[in-house]
Design an enzyme around this catalytic site. Sequence first.
Site, PDB file in Angstrom:
ATOM      1  N   ILE A   1       0.834  -1.200   0.000  1.00  0.00           N
ATOM      2  CA  ILE A   1       0.000   0.000   0.000  1.00  0.00           C
ATOM      3  C   ILE A   1       0.871   1.253   0.000  1.00  0.00           C
ATOM      4  CG2 ILE A   1      -0.215  -0.023   2.524  1.00  0.00           C
ATOM      5  CD1 ILE A   1      -3.147   1.076   2.075  1.00  0.00           C
ATOM      6  N   CYS A   2       0.335   2.300  -0.612  1.00  0.00           N
ATOM      7  CA  CYS A   2       0.939   3.631  -0.594  1.00  0.00           C
ATOM      8  C   CYS A   2       2.299   3.620  -1.297  1.00  0.00           C
ATOM      9  CB  CYS A   2       0.997   4.142   0.845  1.00  0.00           C
ATOM     10  SG  CYS A   2       1.185   5.925   1.001  1.00  0.00           S
ATOM     11  N   HIS A   3       3.395   3.804  -0.547  1.00  0.00           N
ATOM     12  CA  HIS A   3       4.745   3.767  -1.114  1.00  0.00           C
ATOM     13  C   HIS A   3       5.352   2.367  -1.067  1.00  0.00           C
ATOM     14  CE1 HIS A   3       4.253   8.088  -0.573  1.00  0.00           C
ATOM     15  NE2 HIS A   3       5.290   8.272  -1.354  1.00  0.00           N
TER      16      HIS A   3
ATOM     17  N   SER B   1      -2.748  -0.898  -3.118  1.00  0.00           N
ATOM     18  CA  SER B   1      -3.697   0.149  -2.761  1.00  0.00           C
ATOM     19  C   SER B   1      -2.970   1.486  -2.730  1.00  0.00           C
ATOM     20  CB  SER B   1      -4.312  -0.140  -1.394  1.00  0.00           C
ATOM     21  OG  SER B   1      -5.691  -0.319  -1.476  1.00  0.00           O
TER      22      SER B   1
END
Length: 189
Positions: free
Chosen positions: A112-114, A161
């Site tokens: 998720i994210c980075h 995500s």
Amino acid sequence: MTADLQGKRVAILAADGVERVELEQPREALNRAGAQTEVLSIHDGEIKARENDLDEAGTFTVDGLVADASVGDYDALLLPGGTVNPDQLRVDKDAVSFVRDFVESGKPVAAICHGPWTLIEAGVAAGRTLTSFPSIRTDLRNAGADVVDQDVVVDKNLITSRSPEDLPAFSDAIVSQLAGTPTKEEKKS
């Protein structure tokens, strides 16, 4: 979300700078479903968490070193974000090898994210449909990924995500993949 993950073990690979909610919320969903989760890192002791990358947000106890971990000991892998966390992981040869081996095993890997930065470094993003935080989407494209802007994307064993706002859908997708039940995204295809 109903799933029985009794007997399933999930590795959570994180380092200092991990975004607290991106580790905490999926871990809680997995634990509620019956899975056992373990935090692996590049150093022992504790890792420092952040909130919105800027504010200190406590610590997490490290259960084991990624250098000593085996893909065969786990059923899934979670890669939370924050900018500092995956930046440290992607320069650690043991972390990168573990991620590469996990993806190649076919077992679920959720980032998720980075978190997808580590997928790029492991050389497993090419030809995959992924999402991420907007600031690393160019990195994913440059690594050969097909990048989309969705709350959660499931491409075979990879679950990605965008940000903490997507945590409910992300957590549901991880539990569903590990339980072997299709998510609403997979049912559409």
